[in-house]
Design a protein around this motif. Structure first.
Motif, PDB file in Angstrom:
ATOM      1  N   GLY A  62       0.801  -1.215   0.000  1.00 16.53           N
ATOM      2  CA  GLY A  62       0.000   0.000   0.000  1.00 16.53           C
ATOM      3  C   GLY A  62       0.828   1.255   0.000  1.00 16.53           C
ATOM      4  N   LEU A  64       1.115   5.296   1.049  1.00 16.80           N
ATOM      5  CA  LEU A  64       0.704   6.100   2.188  1.00 16.80           C
ATOM      6  C   LEU A  64       0.351   7.487   1.690  1.00 16.80           C
ATOM      7  CD1 LEU A  64       0.402   6.327   5.291  1.00 16.80           C
ATOM      8  CD2 LEU A  64       2.788   7.095   5.341  1.00 16.80           C
ATOM      9  N   GLU A  87      -8.580  -0.002   2.549  1.00 12.14           N
ATOM     10  CA  GLU A  87      -8.030   1.327   2.775  1.00 12.14           C
ATOM     11  C   GLU A  87      -8.035   1.625   4.261  1.00 12.14           C
ATOM     12  OE1 GLU A  87      -8.826   6.051   1.951  1.00 12.14           O
ATOM     13  OE2 GLU A  87      -9.500   4.631   0.433  1.00 12.14           O
ATOM     14  N   TYR A 145      -3.942  10.513   7.585  1.00 12.63           N
ATOM     15  CA  TYR A 145      -3.216   9.591   6.718  1.00 12.63           C
ATOM     16  C   TYR A 145      -4.181   8.525   6.210  1.00 12.63           C
ATOM     17  CZ  TYR A 145       1.034  11.451   8.864  1.00 12.63           C
ATOM     18  OH  TYR A 145       2.028  12.272   9.309  1.00 12.63           O
ATOM     19  N   GLN A 147      -3.860   4.638   3.874  1.00 14.48           N
ATOM     20  CA  GLN A 147      -2.988   3.680   3.211  1.00 14.48           C
ATOM     21  C   GLN A 147      -3.857   2.758   2.379  1.00 14.48           C
ATOM     22  OE1 GLN A 147      -0.628   1.093   5.720  1.00 14.48           O
ATOM     23  NE2 GLN A 147       0.806   0.693   4.061  1.00 14.48           N
TER      24      GLN A 147
END
Length: 170
Positions: A62, A64, A87, A145, A147
């Motif tokens: 993944g 970031l 996700e 954030y 990912q």
């Protein structure tokens, strides 16, 4: 806060721990406080304490990301889903608010949209196919954030919410 018109449903966000979050994804409590979500390891030593996931965060590689979302209230007009990846949503110091709706063949329906609050120290990994909005701050703009397996022309699907927009309040 303005009227969102006839084709808008107003919903108040709830703590993610107050819903059956397993329908939408995996919740990790890395703060060590409150609810035990499982799937974590805890250790401590002289001057430090650590909690980590005991499995990979995603089941694929993944990227970031770091996103700026506006504050609440907000109107969710469309939602996205990923059929190729999970996700993770990760607050960057302040709580985030986002909408979830279960995976389905068509677009998400306004009555099925669930706005949730995710606090710092928690990570929520959204299952493949589950509809979700972008994240927003409680009150003001906030950074967070994420990912996910992201690449040029990835097959992400954004669809308008059936039944109109959902106005989310925190």
């Amino acid at each position: 806060m303005g009227d969102c018109g006839k084709s808008c449903i107003v919903k108040r966000a709830v703590e993610i721990t107050e819903i059956d979050y397993r329908r939408y994804g995996i919740l990790y409590n890395l703060s060590g406080d409150g609810v035990d979500t499982g799937n974590t390891n805890h250790s401590a030593g002289d001057g430090w304490e650590d909690t980590d996931t005991n499995v990979s965060l995603l089941d694929t590689p993944g990227a970031l990301g770091y996103t700026l979302g506006s504050g609440t209230p907000f109107e969710a007009v469309e939602m996205e889903r990923h059929l190729h990846t999970q996700e993770a949503q990760i607050p960057a110091g302040e709580a985030i608010v986002f909408c979830l709706a279960q995976a389905c063949d068509g677009a998400p329906k306004a009555e099925d949209v669930v706005p949730v609050i995710l606090r710092p120290g928690f990570v929520f990994v959204i299952h493949r196919g589950v509809w979700h909005s972008a994240s927003h701050g409680i009150g003001g703009a906030v950074r967070y954030y994420w990912q996910a397996l992201a690449y040029v022309n990835e097959p992400t699907v954004w669809e308008e919410i059936e039944g109109g927009a959902v106005r989310v309040e925190a």
